[in-house]
Structures are given as C-alpha cells and as structure tokens.
Design a protein around this motif. Structure first.
Motif, PDB file in Angstrom:
ATOM      1  N   UNK A   5      19.547   0.333   9.978  1.00 42.22           N
ATOM      2  CA  UNK A   5      20.309  -0.150   8.831  1.00 42.22           C
ATOM      3  C   UNK A   5      19.430  -0.883   7.831  1.00 42.22           C
ATOM      4  N   UNK A   6      18.286  -1.436   8.286  1.00 35.62           N
ATOM      5  CA  UNK A   6      17.402  -2.165   7.371  1.00 35.62           C
ATOM      6  C   UNK A   6      16.706  -1.243   6.377  1.00 35.62           C
ATOM      7  N   UNK A   7      16.677   0.055   6.689  1.00 37.66           N
ATOM      8  CA  UNK A   7      16.011   1.013   5.816  1.00 37.66           C
ATOM      9  C   UNK A   7      16.962   1.659   4.827  1.00 37.66           C
ATOM     10  N   UNK A   8      18.257   1.300   4.872  1.00 44.12           N
ATOM     11  CA  UNK A   8      19.211   1.870   3.927  1.00 44.12           C
ATOM     12  C   UNK A   8      18.890   1.413   2.506  1.00 44.12           C
ATOM     13  N   UNK A   9      19.069   2.308   1.559  1.00 41.76           N
ATOM     14  CA  UNK A   9      18.840   1.973   0.158  1.00 41.76           C
ATOM     15  C   UNK A   9      19.960   1.074  -0.345  1.00 41.76           C
ATOM     16  N   UNK A  10      19.646  -0.068  -0.926  1.00 43.31           N
ATOM     17  CA  UNK A  10      20.711  -0.925  -1.480  1.00 43.31           C
ATOM     18  C   UNK A  10      21.532  -0.183  -2.521  1.00 43.31           C
ATOM     19  N   UNK A  11      22.797  -0.578  -2.623  1.00 44.79           N
ATOM     20  CA  UNK A  11      23.719   0.156  -3.496  1.00 44.79           C
ATOM     21  C   UNK A  11      23.248   0.166  -4.954  1.00 44.79           C
ATOM     22  N   UNK A  12      22.737  -0.957  -5.428  1.00 42.55           N
ATOM     23  CA  UNK A  12      22.354  -1.024  -6.843  1.00 42.55           C
ATOM     24  C   UNK A  12      21.080  -0.238  -7.148  1.00 42.55           C
ATOM     25  N   UNK A  13      20.318   0.145  -6.113  1.00 44.71           N
ATOM     26  CA  UNK A  13      19.114   0.955  -6.309  1.00 44.71           C
ATOM     27  C   UNK A  13      19.330   2.422  -5.949  1.00 44.71           C
ATOM     28  N   UNK A  14      20.594   2.810  -5.748  1.00 39.81           N
ATOM     29  CA  UNK A  14      20.890   4.157  -5.260  1.00 39.81           C
ATOM     30  C   UNK A  14      20.386   5.229  -6.222  1.00 39.81           C
ATOM     31  N   UNK A  15      20.648   5.079  -7.513  1.00 38.79           N
ATOM     32  CA  UNK A  15      20.277   6.087  -8.503  1.00 38.79           C
ATOM     33  C   UNK A  15      19.044   5.685  -9.328  1.00 38.79           C
ATOM     34  N   UNK A  16      18.346   4.667  -8.913  1.00 37.17           N
ATOM     35  CA  UNK A  16      17.180   4.194  -9.653  1.00 37.17           C
ATOM     36  C   UNK A  16      15.943   4.985  -9.228  1.00 37.17           C
ATOM     37  N   UNK A  17      15.164   5.550 -10.190  1.00 32.63           N
ATOM     38  CA  UNK A  17      13.978   6.335  -9.798  1.00 32.63           C
ATOM     39  C   UNK A  17      12.903   5.451  -9.187  1.00 32.63           C
ATOM     40  N   UNK A  18      12.119   6.067  -8.301  1.00 30.54           N
ATOM     41  CA  UNK A  18      11.036   5.336  -7.648  1.00 30.54           C
ATOM     42  C   UNK A  18       9.871   5.170  -8.604  1.00 30.54           C
ATOM     43  N   UNK A  19       9.245   4.019  -8.553  1.00 30.68           N
ATOM     44  CA  UNK A  19       8.080   3.736  -9.408  1.00 30.68           C
ATOM     45  C   UNK A  19       6.804   3.802  -8.578  1.00 30.68           C
ATOM     46  N   UNK A  20       5.732   4.356  -9.188  1.00 29.72           N
ATOM     47  CA  UNK A  20       4.454   4.495  -8.493  1.00 29.72           C
ATOM     48  C   UNK A  20       3.728   3.157  -8.529  1.00 29.72           C
ATOM     49  N   UNK A  21       3.348   2.616  -7.365  1.00 31.83           N
ATOM     50  CA  UNK A  21       2.674   1.308  -7.363  1.00 31.83           C
ATOM     51  C   UNK A  21       1.259   1.399  -7.941  1.00 31.83           C
ATOM     52  N   UNK A  22       0.801   0.339  -8.581  1.00 30.53           N
ATOM     53  CA  UNK A  22      -0.554   0.235  -9.140  1.00 30.53           C
ATOM     54  C   UNK A  22      -1.427  -0.563  -8.181  1.00 30.53           C
ATOM     55  N   UNK A  23      -2.571   0.014  -7.816  1.00 33.18           N
ATOM     56  CA  UNK A  23      -3.509  -0.632  -6.901  1.00 33.18           C
ATOM     57  C   UNK A  23      -4.775  -0.985  -7.670  1.00 33.18           C
ATOM     58  N   UNK A  24      -5.164  -2.250  -7.679  1.00 38.14           N
ATOM     59  CA  UNK A  24      -6.398  -2.699  -8.353  1.00 38.14           C
ATOM     60  C   UNK A  24      -7.421  -3.107  -7.306  1.00 38.14           C
ATOM     61  N   UNK A  25      -8.680  -2.748  -7.544  1.00 39.00           N
ATOM     62  CA  UNK A  25      -9.772  -3.003  -6.601  1.00 39.00           C
ATOM     63  C   UNK A  25     -10.870  -3.794  -7.316  1.00 39.00           C
TER      64      UNK A  25
END
Length: 617
Positions: free
Chosen positions: A341-361
């Motif tokens: 159940x902890x991996x369920x998508x929250x209701x308010x993020x159901x239709x929100x597109x995924x964003x690509x994370x930025x990694x800085x080195x």
C-alpha cells in the motif's frame, strides 16, 4: 325447500372486510398515512393515544375532498384511483381498493374534517360503526383531518386480542418508519400521549435515514446506484462491521411502496457472502423503480407483497449491484499479497506526468584532499595470528550423522487412547474429575445407575434463568463496576424500550449512567457477564422484547430473564475445565426445574447400566 343463501347486510360485510384490512392500530395508521400521501400532502402529523386504542389522528395539508367525495369515501369499493381493471396493472398510488375507510368506520368512531382549496368552508362527518351520525359544514384548514377513536369498540373479542401498548406502539412506529423512508420529501411528525416521538424535516434519503435511526448511522452507510432497462436500484447498504446478529434494518421499496420479499433478501445476503460476522444479518435501505406494468401489487390485503414478471433477472442485478458497491468503496477485501500500500500513487498525483530527475556531479571532488599524510617513522598496525591448533577436531563425528530422509520429523497428535477430552488432557481414569466433555458440547457424568449426558448450553440457560429471575424478584444482585464506562448507541425507539426495562436490568446487575443523545452509558455489569459481550446481550434482548414485550409484571420479568439467560449461557463448542463442568452439573441439579431449559427443551438424558448392556448384545 326454502332458500338459505342471503346477501349480508352492509355493516356485517364491512366488519368482515375490516378483519383483512384492519388487524391492529398500525393497520389504520398505514392506510391513513398512505391516503394523505395520495392526496399530495407536503406535511403530515400523526397523533396517537394509548398506542392507537383510544385515538389515531392524521392531519395533512393535501388537496382535501368536496362534500360529495367526503361522503362517498366511506362507501365500500369507492375510489378515485382506478376506473377499470386495466388500471390495476399501471398503479402509481398507494391505495386503490376503496376498502380502507369503509372498513375502519365499521369498527371505530370516525370523525372527518376536510376542505379543498376552492372551497371557503369544509365538511364535517361523524360515523359510528358504519352509521353516519352527523354531516355538516365546518371551518377547517385546507386538507384533511381524520380521527379514529375507540378502535374495535363493537367487537370486544378483537380488542381483547390486541397486545400491550408497548407492542402496539412498536408496530405503529414500524409503519411510520416505512412511510417516512419511502417519502423523504414529505415533512412528518408523530406524537404519542402528548409527547413528541418524531419530528422529521423534508430532505433527501440519507438525511431521512439519519433522522430516524440516529446520527451514528451516517458513517455506516454505503451508497448503491445502478440503472438498467429493467430496474433502477438506489439506496444504501450498511457496512458489514456494523451488521447485527438479530433482525436489523432491512427495507425494500418498489416504486416508493414498502414490500417484503424473502427472495430479494436472499440476493442481498448472497452479495454479502463471506463479509458478515457469524450469524449476522445485512442491513439495507434499497429502492427499486420498475415499470408498473411488470408487477402485480393486488395479491395481498396489506399490499406488502409484490409479484414480479422476471424475478430471476432482478435477483442477479440486485446481487451484482451490491457487490459492485462493496468493491467500489473498498468494503470487500482484496486478496493481493504482493501489493504494498505504501507504493500506491497518491490520488492528487494520479494524472500528473512523471518528471525526469536532474543529477549534478562535482567533478573536482577529491576525498583524500584533507587527509593528513602519515608521519615519517610511524609504525604500521600489526595483527597477531590466532591459535588454530586442533582445528581438525571440528570435523570429528560428522561421518556418523545420517543423511537423506531418515532425519526428517513429522508433527502428529499424541495418541492417548482416550474417548473424552478435557482441558487437562488426562487419560480416562487418570484424573480426579468425575465429568468429561464430549465434542465440546455435552458433559458426561457418572451416577449410581449409569451415566448422565448434559447439553451444556441448555443447562447453563436453566441455571442463569433461575438466578436472574430470583435476582429480579428479590432485587438482590451483584455488579462489577467498570473502570471506564461503556457507551453504546441506539435508535430513539430502542432507547425508549431500554428505559422501560431499566429497573429490571438494574436488578440483574446492570448500573446505568446518563441516557441521552441516542447513547446509553453503562457503569456496571453483572459479574457473570464479560464486558465484551454486553453489546451482544443487549442487542439480543432488544430483538426478543421489541416484538413481544408484555405488560409490566411477572411476564415481562420472565421474558427479560429468558432473553438474558440465552445470551449469557455458554455456547456449544466452548471448552470447559473440570472445575467449570462440575460446578455446572451441581448448579443444574440444584435448580427447581433441572430437566428442561427456559425454552422447554430437554437439558439432559440418562442411560442406565441395563441400557448399556443391551447395546452390546
């Protein structure tokens, strides 16, 4: 030979018809409330005295009746609802037979006041036993006021068969509930002996259910809605965890008419299969809307039974609709063991597109930049070698360990050879106990002539019944005080019944606190009653007493003691230790009537040595 077949006089025919239509005061209430609804009333007031035996009065603001209609309404088979036989298969009104007012007027004193919106004055009619005493002009508001006094005054035998005021009032409240639930858009009020019982405002269905059965009902309801070509299903079901083991709130309405149907009730029970606790019953408020031409209402005098054209299709649709609601609102359990159940998508993020994370080195980062170099001449750390002498002994004896399936062990029950089992697990003949328990249901004990076999549930009922009856009669009981008071919620009608039984319950060991706001506070309970079983005992008590509670006196005390004894007695399947078994046996044979339970069923049987010997012939 002289002719012997004759037409019955009208007053006799009316009394015979009244036997079908008017069975008790609640029958009058039902007919008059339905007439007020058919008249287009938006406000209806019901006034009752002495549970309807003295007075039943209905006041509505409907369209009223003209002088001629007021007189014709008391004639047999006079109605404005139908004009031909075909109308019986397209009914949209409550009443249609034209028997109600004629039957009521045949067995009571009736006073009618009515006025239409077009008339400046109204009509007053007084009838006694089908005989019109008075008909005159009167001043009255628009609508109808009909009073029924001294029900069954001319049939003493029928009046003597009426139950106590508590029972008759319970039936009137049931009829009031059915009409109120069928028409939540109508404002309804009920008064009994000058006291207000209900004051229901116009609203939606959920508001009406909560107003009748208490504010706690709101959290128990699950909506049901489905529309098909055959039927439209709407209403609410009660969550399984709030179901009752006794008769709960079960209401079916077809085209805004209350009906009783064991077949449709089975469909609801099938939908709840596997969700209800043991022996619990589902509660529901279901409204079915069908084409009037597909049902036949005219098959029962009280019109509470309906014949459907296609019952099988209706059964399947009702069952699937309730199952869908149970699953839609997460009432039915989901057997998915891999789901987190902890991996369920929250209701308010159901239709929100995924964003690509930025990694800085940080490419210039050096982890050894701030480490001090070792000093010249510093000694490096040394490690001493552990003593490993005799390491070969670790493997000595391994060649003697058997391998394969020979070292596998299995769980199994210990065969003791004993026929009777007890909590102490002593073999037969090796325990000091003289009683034994068979299948956790029967207690077997030896007597001089042979043995006795006791039903533990019935025996304990008899012991508790006589103990409770004695405590209630002599008003000597022992209570155990609760550290934290127990607060239970009930409907207003259930609380009214508990208030009437308060003295008897206190004599059994109950200690009550405040009784208000649909809540009952319990400060103490009988010593033999576990705290967890208090709601079950009171629920069973209400179920037993609501339908057949007698007048005050020994009969009410007897009913109270029987109901509590049945709920508190040990059940079949409970394991009793040796001390409890012997105490139950001794207590049973110390009773005044040890041979039968409070329900007049055998508590024990005996088998002497001769009968045992004949078994081995």
């Amino acid at each position: 030979m002289a002719d012997i077949i004759k037409l019955l006089p009208d007053h006799v025919a009316n009394q015979i018809a009244a036997g079908e239509v008017v069975q008790r005061p609640s029958s009058v209430v039902k007919e008059l409330l339905e007439n007020a609804i058919d008249a287009g009333a938006t406000q209806i007031k019901l006034i009752i005295k002495d549970a309807g035996k003295t007075l039943i009065q209905i006041i509505d603001d409907g369209k009223g009746m003209s002088e001629t209609d007021a007189r014709m309404s008391f004639e047999r088979h006079a109605t404005s609802k139908i004009t031909s036989a075909d109308d019986l298969f397209n009914l949209n009104t409550k009443g249609f037979r034209g028997e109600a007012l004629a039957s009521i007027a045949a067995v009571a004193h009736v006073e009618l006041k009515t006025r239409t919106a077009q008339s400046e004055t109204g009509t007053f009619i007084e009838i006694e036993g089908s005989n019109i005493i008075t008909q005159e002009i009167c001043a009255t508001p628009q609508g109808t006021s009909l009073s029924v006094k001294n029900l069954f005054f001319n049939i003493p035998a029928r009046r003597n068969f009426l139950k106590s005021n508590t029972v008759e009032l319970r039936h009137i409240i049931d009829e009031f509930h059915r009409v109120a639930l069928a028409h939540p858009q109508i404002k309804l009020a009920m008064y009994h002996n000058d006291g207000e019982v209900f004051q229901l405002q116009a609203g939606n269905l959920k508001q009406r259910i909560v107003a009748i059965f208490g504010g706690k009902t709101n959290e128990k309801l699950v909506p049901v809605a489905e529309e098909t070509a055959i039927v439209t299903i709407q209403g609410y079901i009660v969550k399984p965890e709030f179901s009752k083991k006794t008769r709960g709130e079960q209401f079916f309405f077809v085209n805004h008419r209350f009906i009783k149907s064991a077949y449709l009730n089975h469909a609801v029970s099938a939908a709840f299969d596997g969700l209800l606790p043991d022996r619990a019953r589902a509660s529901y408020f279901l409204y079915l809307t069908v084409d009037p031409s597909t049902i036949d209402i005219n098959i029962h005098p009280t019109k509470t039974e309906i014949k459907f054209d296609d019952e099988h299709a209706l059964y399947a649709m009702l069952r699937s609709t309730i199952k869908h609601s149970l699953g839609q609102f997460n009432i039915a359990p989901v057997l998915d063991f891999d789901r987190d159940a902890n991996l369920d998508t929250p209701y308010k993020y159901k239709d929100k597109p995924a964003s690509i994370p930025n990694v800085t080195v940080d490419r210039g980062f050096n982890p050894f930049e701030h480490v001090d170099p070792p000093k010249r001449g510093a000694k490096l750390p040394t490690y001493e070698k552990q003593n490993v002498e005799g390491w070969e002994q670790l493997y000595e004896g391994l060649q003697q360990v058997p391998t394969g399936a020979s070292n596998v062990t299995y769980e199994s029950e210990v065969a003791t050879g004993e026929l009777f089992t007890s909590k102490e697990n002593h073999p037969l003949g090796k325990t000091e106990s003289t009683t034994y328990q068979l299948h956790n249901k029967y207690i077997i004990s030896t007597i001089k002539s042979g043995m006795v076999i006791i039903d533990q549930h019935r025996a304990h009922q008899r012991v508790l019944y006589e103990e409770l009856l004695r405590n209630i009669t002599i008003k000597e009981s022992v209570s155990q005080q609760l550290l934290f008071p127990l607060v239970l919620s009930y409907t207003p009608s259930e609380l009214e019944l508990l208030i009437q039984l308060k003295e008897g319950l206190e004599n059994t060991g109950f200690v009550f606190g405040a009784i208000k706001d649909e809540a009952l506070e319990i400060m103490g309970i009988p010593t033999s009653l576990p705290e967890a079983e208090v709601p079950i005992v009171i629920e069973q008590l209400l179920s037993d007493l609501e339908s057949e509670v007698p007048d005050v006196g020994f009969s009410q005390t007897d009913t109270l003691a029987k109901s509590m004894a049945k709920s508190m007695a040990v059940k079949a399947g409970e394991v009793l230790d040796a001390t409890s078994r012997e105490h139950l046996v001794n207590s049973l044979f110390a009773c005044k009537e040890p041979t039968i339970s409070p329900a007049n069923r055998t508590t024990f049987i005996t088998m002497n040595a001769d009968e045992l010997e004949r078994k081995f012939l």
